[in-house]
Motif scaffolding. Sequence first.
Motif, mmCIF file in Angstrom:
data_model
loop_
_atom_site.group_PDB
_atom_site.id
_atom_site.type_symbol
_atom_site.label_atom_id
_atom_site.label_comp_id
_atom_site.label_asym_id
_atom_site.label_seq_id
_atom_site.Cartn_x
_atom_site.Cartn_y
_atom_site.Cartn_z
ATOM 1 N N VAL A 101 33.126 33.566 50.101
ATOM 2 C CA VAL A 101 33.419 34.489 51.204
ATOM 3 C C VAL A 101 32.122 35.046 51.789
ATOM 4 C CG1 VAL A 101 34.776 36.481 51.927
ATOM 5 C CG2 VAL A 101 35.537 35.119 49.990
ATOM 6 N N VAL A 102 32.046 35.055 53.105
ATOM 7 C CA VAL A 102 30.883 35.569 53.828
ATOM 8 C C VAL A 102 31.351 36.695 54.750
ATOM 9 C CG1 VAL A 102 29.081 34.981 55.519
ATOM 10 C CG2 VAL A 102 29.756 33.304 53.772
ATOM 11 N N PHE A 103 30.649 37.846 54.688
ATOM 12 C CA PHE A 103 31.074 39.016 55.458
ATOM 13 C C PHE A 103 30.103 39.329 56.603
ATOM 14 C CE2 PHE A 103 32.481 39.473 51.067
ATOM 15 C CZ PHE A 103 33.828 39.731 51.222
ATOM 16 N N GLN A 104 30.570 40.103 57.554
ATOM 17 C CA GLN A 104 29.726 40.516 58.672
ATOM 18 C C GLN A 104 28.515 41.313 58.194
ATOM 19 O OE1 GLN A 104 31.894 42.684 61.680
ATOM 20 N NE2 GLN A 104 30.094 42.935 62.969
ATOM 21 N N ASP A 105 28.730 42.188 57.186
ATOM 22 C CA ASP A 105 27.645 43.064 56.732
ATOM 23 C C ASP A 105 26.972 42.545 55.451
ATOM 24 O OD1 ASP A 105 29.731 43.486 55.033
ATOM 25 O OD2 ASP A 105 29.766 45.654 55.218
ATOM 26 N N PHE A 106 27.079 41.254 55.190
ATOM 27 C CA PHE A 106 26.348 40.514 54.138
ATOM 28 C C PHE A 106 26.741 40.888 52.709
ATOM 29 C CE2 PHE A 106 22.872 41.570 57.440
ATOM 30 C CZ PHE A 106 23.374 40.675 58.356
ATOM 31 N N LYS A 107 26.855 42.185 52.420
ATOM 32 C CA LYS A 107 27.223 42.646 51.082
ATOM 33 C C LYS A 107 26.314 42.091 49.969
ATOM 34 C CE LYS A 107 32.132 43.497 52.117
ATOM 35 N NZ LYS A 107 31.940 44.851 52.679
ATOM 36 N N PRO B 183 32.335 25.868 46.207
ATOM 37 C CA PRO B 183 33.756 26.155 46.454
ATOM 38 C C PRO B 183 34.369 25.112 47.387
ATOM 39 C CG PRO B 183 32.395 27.511 47.870
ATOM 40 C CD PRO B 183 31.450 26.778 46.955
ATOM 41 N N GLU B 184 35.690 24.957 47.291
ATOM 42 C CA GLU B 184 36.385 24.008 48.171
ATOM 43 C C GLU B 184 36.626 24.616 49.548
ATOM 44 O OE1 GLU B 184 39.904 22.508 46.114
ATOM 45 O OE2 GLU B 184 38.831 22.936 44.248
ATOM 46 N N ILE B 185 36.634 25.968 49.585
ATOM 47 C CA ILE B 185 36.921 26.674 50.831
ATOM 48 C C ILE B 185 35.826 27.725 51.055
ATOM 49 C CG2 ILE B 185 38.590 28.198 52.005
ATOM 50 C CD1 ILE B 185 40.729 27.113 49.991
ATOM 51 N N VAL B 186 35.323 27.813 52.273
ATOM 52 C CA VAL B 186 34.435 28.923 52.625
ATOM 53 C C VAL B 186 35.082 29.703 53.767
ATOM 54 C CG1 VAL B 186 32.206 29.607 53.618
ATOM 55 C CG2 VAL B 186 32.292 27.886 51.804
ATOM 56 N N ILE B 187 35.195 31.014 53.565
ATOM 57 C CA ILE B 187 35.814 31.894 54.542
ATOM 58 C C ILE B 187 34.763 32.851 55.062
ATOM 59 C CG2 ILE B 187 37.534 33.705 54.832
ATOM 60 C CD1 ILE B 187 39.024 32.568 52.548
ATOM 61 N N ALA B 188 34.719 33.044 56.368
ATOM 62 C CA ALA B 188 33.725 33.960 56.925
ATOM 63 C C ALA B 188 34.421 34.890 57.912
ATOM 64 C CB ALA B 188 32.626 33.158 57.617
ATOM 65 N N ASP B 189 34.266 36.197 57.687
ATOM 66 C CA ASP B 189 34.895 37.189 58.560
ATOM 67 C C ASP B 189 33.827 37.772 59.480
ATOM 68 O OD1 ASP B 189 36.601 38.905 59.771
ATOM 69 O OD2 ASP B 189 37.265 39.931 57.951
ATOM 70 N N GLU B 190 33.794 37.328 60.711
ATOM 71 C CA GLU B 190 32.796 37.764 61.703
ATOM 72 C C GLU B 190 31.367 37.644 61.187
ATOM 73 O OE1 GLU B 190 33.246 39.849 64.740
ATOM 74 O OE2 GLU B 190 35.298 40.576 64.553
ATOM 75 N N PRO B 191 30.971 36.476 60.690
ATOM 76 C CA PRO B 191 29.654 36.353 60.054
ATOM 77 C C PRO B 191 28.487 36.557 61.006
ATOM 78 C CG PRO B 191 30.577 34.189 60.409
ATOM 79 C CD PRO B 191 31.667 35.170 60.747
ATOM 80 N N THR B 192 28.712 36.385 62.308
ATOM 81 C CA THR B 192 27.611 36.544 63.259
ATOM 82 C C THR B 192 27.737 37.846 64.060
ATOM 83 O OG1 THR B 192 28.757 35.307 65.010
ATOM 84 C CG2 THR B 192 27.392 34.033 63.507
ATOM 85 N N GLY B 193 28.662 38.704 63.620
ATOM 86 C CA GLY B 193 28.940 39.945 64.359
ATOM 87 C C GLY B 193 27.747 40.875 64.501
ATOM 88 N N HIS C 187 34.482 36.771 67.164
ATOM 89 C CA HIS C 187 34.637 37.229 68.544
ATOM 90 C C HIS C 187 33.639 36.519 69.441
ATOM 91 C CE1 HIS C 187 37.572 40.437 68.180
ATOM 92 N NE2 HIS C 187 37.002 40.804 67.044
ATOM 93 N N SER C 188 33.000 35.463 68.942
ATOM 94 C CA SER C 188 31.985 34.797 69.755
ATOM 95 C C SER C 188 32.587 33.683 70.607
ATOM 96 C CB SER C 188 30.869 34.236 68.875
ATOM 97 O OG SER C 188 30.006 33.475 69.684
ATOM 98 N N LYS C 189 32.796 33.986 71.867
ATOM 99 C CA LYS C 189 33.327 33.004 72.821
ATOM 100 C C LYS C 189 32.403 31.790 72.919
ATOM 101 C CE LYS C 189 34.479 32.860 77.737
ATOM 102 N NZ LYS C 189 34.496 33.647 78.985
ATOM 103 N N GLU C 190 31.080 32.052 72.954
ATOM 104 C CA GLU C 190 30.109 30.962 73.116
ATOM 105 C C GLU C 190 30.221 29.961 71.973
ATOM 106 O OE1 GLU C 190 29.298 34.269 73.307
ATOM 107 O OE2 GLU C 190 29.352 34.186 75.501
#
Length: 228
Positions: free
Chosen positions: A83-89, A156-166, A195-198
């Motif tokens: 898991v990857v978070f917006q604020d790195f943790k 891991p088989e799955i990587v999840i990222a919640d707004e990683p470039t926010g 939220h990155s349209k680009e």
Amino acid sequence: MIVMKDVHKKYPNGVTALNGITVNIDKGEFVYVVGPSGAGKSTFIKLIYREEKPTTGIVKINNINTSELKEKNVPYLRRKIGVVFQDFKLLPKLSVYENIAFALEVIEESPRNIRKRVMEVLDLVDLKNKARFLPSELSGGEQQRVSIARAIVNKPEIVIADEPTGNLDPETSWEIMRVFEEISERGTTMIMATHSKEIVNKMKKRVIAIEDGIIVRDESRGDYGYEN
Ligand code: ADP
Ligand code: ADP
């Protein structure tokens, strides 16, 4: 590999975050999750790594029903998911190396394997020369690369990222996306809320749009679909 059937999620305060989600995500897919703030994207993601359980409906990860999973077996599920978070943790008092090694030490890998594997992932994110640095000595993009390295060190088989470039500027965001592309090319399932349209419009991957707790759009080479 990820199956949700008519998933509803109501938080204890009475807020309904998800209102009937049915979806299948196969091994190796790259999926963007988009939608307005408060739509339910983070909740959708939390259900996958079993930070939350559905109120009703079924969530299955690799054929394991997360509602039936015993507490003592949750760590085994989490090992399959980075898991990857917006604020790195990142842990502020540990070096880059230690932040990543920590994930392996808890599963009792041998010191030799830990060292080998940590240097491999630091190489992948191009930070071998900063292994001894503290997170506070790195730029935002570098900190996010450390957090990605930590997320993938267990393979891991799955990587999840919640707004990683926010929290990152556009150029740094593209560096992060290149790392995710590489992880994806190695066969890892990638799920990213953004939220990155680009980024979404350029990458032409599967796009799942959530609004008011339901999936309003699911396209295989989709666009972002909102103004920003
Ligand atoms: P998004 O990630 O799309 O912004 P979330 O999944 O974070 O959406 O939130 C969906 C809804 O659930 C929002 O109304 C939010 O306020 C609410 N919510 C999220 N987490 C909690 C929580 N732990 N307790 C209560 N309400 C929550
Ligand atoms: P960005 O412009 O991407 O935010 P910074 O200007 O924060 O990057 O950092 C540029 C470089 O300087 C990075 O390689 C980072 O590791 C290094 N750096 C930044 N702050 C410190 C610090 N306090 N101590 C040591 N190195 C630092």
